[in-house]
Write a protein that holds these residues in place. Structure first.
Motif, short mmCIF file in Angstrom:
data_model
loop_
_atom_site.label_atom_id
_atom_site.label_comp_id
_atom_site.label_asym_id
_atom_site.label_seq_id
_atom_site.Cartn_x
_atom_site.Cartn_y
_atom_site.Cartn_z
N UNK A 131 0.83 -1.21 0.00
CA UNK A 131 0.00 0.00 0.00
C UNK A 131 0.86 1.26 0.00
N UNK A 132 1.95 1.22 0.76
CA UNK A 132 2.83 2.38 0.78
C UNK A 132 3.46 2.64 -0.60
N UNK A 133 3.89 1.56 -1.27
CA UNK A 133 4.50 1.70 -2.58
C UNK A 133 3.50 2.24 -3.60
N UNK A 134 2.26 1.77 -3.53
CA UNK A 134 1.23 2.25 -4.46
C UNK A 134 0.99 3.74 -4.25
N UNK A 135 0.85 4.17 -3.01
CA UNK A 135 0.62 5.58 -2.73
C UNK A 135 1.81 6.43 -3.17
N UNK A 136 3.03 5.90 -2.99
CA UNK A 136 4.22 6.64 -3.41
C UNK A 136 4.23 6.82 -4.93
N UNK A 137 3.89 5.77 -5.69
CA UNK A 137 3.81 5.90 -7.14
C UNK A 137 2.75 6.92 -7.53
N UNK A 138 1.63 6.91 -6.81
CA UNK A 138 0.55 7.85 -7.10
C UNK A 138 1.01 9.28 -6.88
N UNK A 139 1.77 9.50 -5.81
CA UNK A 139 2.27 10.85 -5.54
C UNK A 139 3.32 11.27 -6.57
N UNK A 140 4.15 10.33 -7.00
CA UNK A 140 5.25 10.68 -7.90
C UNK A 140 4.77 11.07 -9.29
N UNK A 141 3.57 10.63 -9.70
CA UNK A 141 3.07 11.00 -11.03
C UNK A 141 2.25 12.27 -11.00
N UNK A 142 2.20 12.96 -9.87
CA UNK A 142 1.53 14.26 -9.84
C UNK A 142 0.25 14.28 -9.06
N UNK A 143 -0.08 13.19 -8.39
CA UNK A 143 -1.33 13.15 -7.63
C UNK A 143 -1.30 13.99 -6.38
N UNK A 144 -0.12 14.51 -6.02
CA UNK A 144 -0.02 15.26 -4.77
C UNK A 144 -0.86 16.54 -4.80
N UNK A 145 -1.07 17.08 -5.96
CA UNK A 145 -1.84 18.34 -6.04
C UNK A 145 -3.30 18.10 -5.70
N UNK A 146 -3.74 16.86 -5.69
CA UNK A 146 -5.14 16.57 -5.45
C UNK A 146 -5.42 16.23 -4.00
N UNK A 147 -4.38 16.26 -3.13
CA UNK A 147 -4.57 15.93 -1.72
C UNK A 147 -4.26 17.14 -0.86
N UNK A 148 -4.92 17.20 0.29
CA UNK A 148 -4.58 18.19 1.31
C UNK A 148 -3.32 17.72 2.02
N UNK A 149 -2.30 18.55 2.01
CA UNK A 149 -1.00 18.10 2.50
C UNK A 149 -1.02 17.78 3.99
N UNK A 150 -1.68 18.63 4.79
CA UNK A 150 -1.72 18.37 6.23
C UNK A 150 -2.41 17.04 6.52
N UNK A 151 -3.52 16.84 5.78
CA UNK A 151 -4.24 15.59 5.99
C UNK A 151 -3.40 14.40 5.53
N UNK A 152 -2.67 14.58 4.43
CA UNK A 152 -1.81 13.51 3.92
C UNK A 152 -0.71 13.18 4.91
N UNK A 153 -0.10 14.24 5.56
CA UNK A 153 0.91 14.01 6.60
C UNK A 153 0.35 13.20 7.74
N UNK A 154 -0.85 13.61 8.16
CA UNK A 154 -1.46 12.94 9.32
C UNK A 154 -1.72 11.47 9.03
N UNK A 155 -2.32 11.22 7.84
CA UNK A 155 -2.64 9.83 7.49
C UNK A 155 -1.37 9.00 7.31
N UNK A 156 -0.34 9.57 6.73
CA UNK A 156 0.89 8.82 6.50
C UNK A 156 1.58 8.48 7.80
#
Length: 1403
Positions: free
Chosen positions: A847-872
């Protein structure tokens, strides 16, 4: 009578030039009329030869077949013979490997039976002698050893016999021949130097030339030039002369001019440029060029209009016996024809192209040389591209000049070639030639081979042979007669493609030639097929029959396809091969490679039917599938083939037939889905065949969407878009055709996602890249995305990895600049919650690897960063946290991520090192990272102290003291310091650490506590500690051995010895205590106590050895008293220990202590005298009372040593005395031996020793036998010492003069064999009565020193073995070097000196 095309004349058309594909010259213009009937004698001799000759006549197509018997030799062999010179018998012969290239038999070697018969008949009937020379033009002339010249026409009929036996007796053998260009004149050169000219029309003698060159030399060469009034000759003196023929008022004359004098270098070969009839107008002809080859260089001169030297070229290094060769030929180069000179000496053939410049000068251009591995003795052109070379082993090589390929090698052994050695040695005129020319003449055969118009005639001792190139049909027929069909086809194809060499007989343009050769190849193929079927072994193993046809059938198929004769292959050849079942099977199986290589695309229906049946019956379904997908569909029975393929799971073939045969791209997918779909949907495990089928399906869909055909090729352009839409429609179907109630919606997408989600998404990604401008395709694209989200989101059947793969795919598509897809953003938040669910620990890494790939292709702009920090952080996705920290340049926080991640803790050192080393990071960022690292030093040290030490050396050298203070655990600090300082020792490039000495001393302190056994090794290898502080540290922890090393290093020898001795005493006390404890112990613990005692004894031995080594190292620099201070306390300690263990039960330990004590005595005896040691032992309180039984072993050991040394000394003294006595006795015997003079005259004045009868004169005789007068020796000053001495030692004048110079002092008097061992003086007088009283014999008393010096060499010669003293010295040195001063372990009784008696000599 009919004639073969190549038998028409002696003048072969193969010598003519073919420039730029022009028509070849017709041979008909060279036709020669036939002779009516051959001579009776010739026919009789020919019949005899046929009976005796072992070679079989293959073809007789050279000259007119009615009037000549020409026997051909294929690759056979020859040795040769020199007429009249037996030197040829000594020539070495060896066999050479024949050329393996497929050129066929290029050269035809034929026996001229008519000429051969006449040569033999002339020798027998008219005593013409053996043949010596041959020349060929329009006629053939043969010279003989008795001065006759036989002239034959082209039908081998004898036309003229020139000369007679009287002329032969006067002129000698014919040594050279030359015919002019119109065959009207013949020049004969003779062995005695004369030259004659004959008229070939009537046999009349026109000229006899006797003054053209110096007398007494043989004619080696005589050559006509293009000018019939001009000739050149070369004699055995090495000179070259020009002969000009004149006729004034009916009187014939000849003028001679010297062109080259043999005094400047001997010429042994000349060759004028003779122009063929077609090139008589060539501008080069006006110069009348002449090439000359001397023993050292090549010259090209022009005889007209005036004498001019155009080129001089020296040879490269070669064998002096190599024969220079010259040959001219007109050669086409760059659309022009110019003469080319080939010359060689040895194994290299050089080519010189001669051109006339516009200015009128001659320009010589050197071409590429030809290198062979044989010594060439003859060189001839046979056409403008081919040369015929003869080597010294009489092997004939046909060489193609442009490619330098050796086309064929023949053996001329049967020819018995004639050599010209006798003429080169000029035996007929007395042999007055140079050695160099005679050496070259050993292999000279200039007059034995003659070339003209593409043919070469060669002369043997009893025969004549002719060589010419075979035409192309003849070369093929030769191979066919030998049943070499494969080689024949290969050669024919090289003719067809124009790559063959030395091709003769092909006329017309390229298309016409190919048509002619193609017809011939068809004939060969049919013949080959019949041969293969008939020669097939009828009985035997099946493998033998298969191997037979496997060597034939692929060749037939290959050449039929090369010739594009498929009808021949399938109609004629196959119909013949099908009669044999083995041949039929081999044929059908051999088609596969040609079909797969796309060389065969169409097969007739009957053959295709047989192909299907054969492959099916033999279970060759994979091969059948490979064939089907490369064949033209129109040649297939579609229904039959589809049924066979489907039943045998040949899915590639099924797809190919549906696509190509019916333009149906959907049915194959439906059939494949019907097979694999149920298994995937039911979750059953897939077999290997299922996986292969699924992968084929994915590749097929990808090809259809991309416009490519499966498995090979491309979809027709007019169907590309249609096929793409059909596939999209198929994928988004709601239900399949045979759906059931349980079937899920979108079954095809469901099946592909479950089979391999990632690969299916990759197929879609490649397709989406190609549909940017297609509106309909974009709609299909959006529809598929919606279906994927509908099917996969909130579906527990799909793993996090599959769902993450989908959103990674969507993120990549959305990130494209020209994206047209629409995806609900809330879905990404939903996926984030799903992947970061802290309650689900399963598949954490996935699951961590899948989320990392998702972030690396540009998906980070679609998430709230604070919430992403908390969940991670909650999910412990430390790689996600690292990714986010890196985006914000919070590199110090990344250190915490590594430390908290159990899977990546070990990588933190590499991360810190790379960040601190690489550019691109600010100093503030690096400072924060450094502070963070310093805060976690304790944790990093416990993780890996070695890697931490490396990190500190590179980046934290200034903070070492801070790091040490941070490390609270002493054990951890010890490991870190050891790694840190070891890396510092091994590295030369890094900077030194601050307070380095203190660090080493801290490490020394910790090592004393944790690893004291490594202390000595550390002190030896490190040099950075301070000596005094180190001594204090070792003393603090009672490390006596380390302290002793440091004190010794400081120079405090007594202190170091005291420390080592203290250690020894402590270990001895432990050993004594253990032995005392053994007495009171029980039986149960006896074994364990014995083991402990053995270990303690070992430690005592180690400690003792260390002390002994210490004493050995330092005793060299101490005086006697200081040595005693070291050795005696050690001896006392060992003796005291023996006293303490005396009477105890453990004999093993007691013996061990005694052995160690004896070892101490052995070692100390090298430094301290034995009396002092004995006195010390007797003064010891242990042995001061009672009997000496306790030290008996020590005393006996010392006495044994004394006894051995005394025996050795006495033996050596006896040997020296005996050797000296023997030497002196032999010396005395030699000195007193009588002398016998060799002669009775003085060796200086050469007069009798009684020169004057009335006076007495002293004479001296030396041991060498020479006799001298005393006065003569005094005049020559032959004394050793001063002349005034009354008894002067003398030396032999003659011997000393031959060794060291005349009359001077001898350079090595003690080594002169003529020095006198006894010098006896005689007084000579009258032999009358009382003469004995006048003659007195005086023995010269020689001094011992002089005589020892004089006899030393003599004694050494008599006794050459090693002296016995040297043998004893070696024994003594060997013992002393092995163990200096040690007592020998062997007893004197067992030591025997093997001494040989002195050698005996007969007096």
């Amino acid at each position: 009578m009919s004639q073969s095309p190549d038998s028409r004349s002696l003048l072969s058309a193969s010598s003519q030039l073919n420039l730029m594909e022009v028509e070849s010259i017709d041979d008909k213009e060279f036709d020669i009329p036939q002779v009516d009937t051959p001579p009776t004698l010739e026919s009789i001799l020919s019949q005899m030869e046929e009976e005796e000759d072992p070679f079989v006549l293959e073809d007789t197509c050279l000259l007119n077949t009615d009037n000549m018997d020409a026997q051909s030799y294929d690759t056979s062999s020859l040795a040769s013979s020199d007429s009249g010179d037996p030197a040829h018998l000594k020539r070495k012969r060896r066999t050479l490997d024949q050329n393996a290239a497929v050129h066929g038999s290029v050269l035809r070697l034929s026996l001229l039976k008519g000429i051969s018969a006449q040569i033999v008949a002339a020798a027998d009937k008219v005593d013409a002698g053996l043949p010596t020379a041959i020349a060929m033009s329009g006629v053939i002339a043969v010279g003989t050893s008795h001065g006759l010249a036989l002239v034959f026409d082209t039908n081998q009929a004898l036309r003229l016999c020139l000369g007679n036996k009287t002329t032969g007796a006067e002129f000698g053998a014919v040594s050279a021949l030359s015919i002019n260009h119109d065959c009207s004149r013949l020049l004969c050169g003779f062995a005695k130097g004369q030259i004659t000219m004959w008229d070939l029309a009537n046999g009349k003698l026109l000229r006899t030339i006797t003054d053209a060159h110096p007398p007494g030399t043989a004619i080696l060469h005589v050559k006509f030039t293009d000018d019939p009034t001009l000739a050149v000759c070369n004699d055995s003196g090495g000179s070259v002369f020009e002969l000009t023929f004149r006729r004034v008022m009916g009187m014939r004359s000849c003028d001679s001019r010297c062109l080259f004098s043999g005094s400047k270098g001997e010429v042994c070969c000349i060759e004028p440029l003779r122009t063929p009839p077609d090139f008589r107008d060539h501008p080069i002809t006006c110069y009348s060029l002449l090439a000359m080859a001397s023993l050292t260089k090549i010259l090209i001169i022009g005889l007209k209009p005036s004498l001019n030297v155009w080129m001089t070229l020296p040879y490269t290094k070669s064998d002096p016996s190599s024969v220079p060769q010259l040959a001219w030929q007109f050669v086409p180069v760059q659309k022009t024809v110019n003469p080319m000179l080939a010359f060689c000496k040895g194994d290299s053939v050089h080519f010189l192209l001669v051109k006339k410049e516009e200015t009128g000068t001659i320009h010589v251009i050197k071409q590429r040389q030809l290198q062979l591995s044989c010594d060439i003795i003859s060189l001839n052109w046979i056409n403008s591209c081919s040369l015929v070379l003869l080597d010294s082993h009489e092997k004939l090589h046909v060489v193609d000049r442009p490619t330098q390929d050796v086309l064929e090698t023949l053996d001329l052994e049967q020819v018995q070639l004639v050599y010209n050695s006798r003429h080169f040695k000029s035996l007929a005129t007395g042999g007055n030639v140079s050695q160099a020319l005679a050496l070259v003449g050993e292999k000279a055969c200039y007059q034995s081979l003659s070339s003209y118009a593409g043919q070469i005639v060669c002369l043997g001792t009893k025969s004549a042979h002719i060589m010419s190139l075979r035409n192309w049909k003849e070369r093929l027929d030769c191979l066919l007669k030998q049943e070499h069909f494969t080689e024949a086809l290969s050669l024919a194809w090289s003719f067809h493609e124009g790559t063959a060499k030395a091709v003769v007989g092909l006329h017309g343009d390229s298309q016409r030639r190919k048509a002619v050769i193609s017809d011939k190849m068809v004939e060969i193929l049919l013949h080959f097929t019949e041969y293969a079927v008939k020669k097939c072994p009828e009985q035997g193993k099946l493998q033998v029959m298969e191997q037979h046809f496997q060597e034939v059938v692929p060749v037939l198929v290959d050449y039929c396809l090369l010739l594009q004769k498929a009808d021949l292959l399938f109609n004629q050849l196959y119909s013949r091969l099908v009669e044999n079942m083995v041949a039929k099977g081999v044929f059908l199986e051999s088609l596969e490679s040609y079909i797969v290589a796309n060389r065969l695309g169409h097969i007739t229906t009957p053959v295709m039917k047989d192909l299907l049946a054969h492959y099916h019956d033999n279970d060759m379904m994979d091969s059948l599938e490979r064939c089907i997908v490369h064949l033209d569909v129109t040649s297939l029975d579609i229904q039959q083939v589809v049924q066979v393929c489907w039943n045998n799971q040949l899915y590639d073939a099924v797809i190919y037939i549906f696509n190509r045969g019916m333009n149906d791209y959907i049915t194959p997918m439906e059939k494949l889905f019907s097979v694999i779909g149920p298994r995937v949907r039911e979750g059953r495990s897939l077999t290997g065949d299922d996986v292969v089928m699924g992968n084929k399906l994915l590749v097929y869909i990808s090809c259809c969407l991309a416009g490519r055909a499966y498995p090979i090729g491309d979809i027709p352009e007019d169907l590309v878009v249609q096929v793409k839409y059909q596939v999209f429609e198929f994928l988004i179907r709601l239900h399949s055709g045979d759906s059931s109630q349980k079937e899920e919606v979108f079954p095809f997408i469901h099946t592909l996602l479950h089979f391999d989600t990632r690969e299916f998404l990759n197929v879609l990604a490649m397709t989406f890249d190609d549909v940017q401008n297609d509106k309909q395709a974009l709609e299909y694209q959006q529809r598929i995305v919606d279906i994927l989200l509908q099917v996969m989101v909130d579906n527990p059947d799909f793993t996090p990895s599959q769902v993450g793969g989908l959103f990674t795919f969507l993120a990549r598509q959305l990130a494209k600049p020209n994206n047209t897809l629409f995806v609900n953003r809330n879905l990404f938040d939903q996926v984030l919650e799903f992947l970061c669910c802290p309650d689900d620990d399963s598949r954490h890494t996935e699951r961590q690897q899948v989320l990392l790939e998702l972030l690396q292709v540009g998906g980070v702009v679609q998430f709230n960063e604070e919430r992403l920090f908390t969940l991670a952080e909650k999910a412990k996705f430390y790689q996600i946290c690292e990714f986010l920290y890196e985006q914000k340049h919070l590199y110090d926080r990344i250190v915490d991520c590594y430390l908290q991640d159990p899977l990546r803790k070990a990588e933190i050192f590499s991360y810190i090192h790379n960040l601190m080393s690489m550019p691109g990071y600010s100093s503030e960022e690096k400072l924060k990272v450094k502070e963070k690292v310093l805060q976690h030093m304790q944790e990093l040290a416990s993780l890996d102290p070695g890697k931490l030490a490396d990190l500190v050396v590179w980046h934290f050298t200034e903070e070492v003291q801070t790091i040490i203070s941070e490390l609270q655990d002493d054990s951890l600090l010890f490991q870190f310091l050891r790694c840190l300082l070891e890396s510092q020792e091994g590295s030369q490039s890094v900077s030194r650490l601050p307070l380095e000495s203190e660090l080493y001393e801290l490490l020394l302190d910790l090592m004393c506590r944790f690893e004291p056994q490594e202390l000595l090794k550390f002190l030896h290898t490190s040099q950075h500690y301070r000596l005094e502080e180190a001594i204090q540290i070792t003393e603090k922890y009672h490390c006596n051995e380390a302290k002793a090393y440091l004190l010794e290093k400081k120079g405090d020898i007594p202190g170091a010895f005291a420390g080592l001795l203290q250690t020894l005493k402590e270990r001895l006390d432990v050993l004594t205590a253990e032995m005392s404890g053994d007495i009171g112990g029980g039986v149960d613990g006896q074994d364990e106590e014995e083991a402990d005692g053995e270990f303690t004894l070992t430690t005592v031995k180690s400690s003792l050895n260390q002390i002994i080594l210490f004493c050995h190292r330092n005793c060299q620099n101490l005086d006697q008293e200081q040595r005693k201070d070291l050795w005696f306390p050690l001896l006392d300690t060992m003796m005291a220990s023996q006293k303490e263990v005396m009477g105890l039960s453990d004999k093993h330990i007691s013996d061990g202590l005694k052995e160690m004590t004896l070892k101490v005595l052995n070692c100390m005896s090298s430094f301290i005298s034995l009396p002092a040691i004995i006195q010390q032992i007797l003064q010891d309180p242990v042995y001061g009372r009672g009997k000496l039984a306790e030290i008996q072993g020590l005393i006996l050991g010392m006495l044994d040593t004394f006894t051995y040394e005394q025996t050795l000394l006495e033996t050596t003294t006896n040997l020296l005395n005996h050797d000296l006595h023997w030497s002196l006795a032999h010396l005395r015997s030699a000195v007193t031996r009588g002398l016998h003079p060799r002669q009775d005259c003085c060796n200086i004045c050469l007069q009798h020793y009684k020169r004057k009868q009335d006076t007495s004169e002293e004479i001296i005789v030396f041991s060498c036998g020479h006799l001298y007068h005393l006065q003569c020796l005094e005049q020559k000053d032959c004394g050793w010492g001063v002349a005034s001495e009354p008894q002067q030692p003398w030396r032999c004048y003659k011997c000393s003069s031959s060794h060291g110079g005349r009359g001077g002092a001898c350079s090595e008097p003690n080594r002169s064999r003529s020095a006198s061992l006894a010098q006896t003086q005689f007084s000579s007088g009258h032999q009358e009565k009382g003469a004995e009283t006048h003659r007195k014999k005086v023995v010269a008393v020689a001094t011992l020193d002089v005589q020892q010096e004089l006899s030393w060499d003599h004694l050494r010669g008599l006794y050459r073995g090693p002296s016995r003293l040297s043998i004893l010295s070696e024994v003594s040195h060997g013992q002393s070097s092995e163990k200096t001063g040690f007592l020998l372990p062997v007893q004197p009784e067992s030591f025997h000196l093997k001494l040989a008696p002195p050698p005996l000599f007969e007096e």
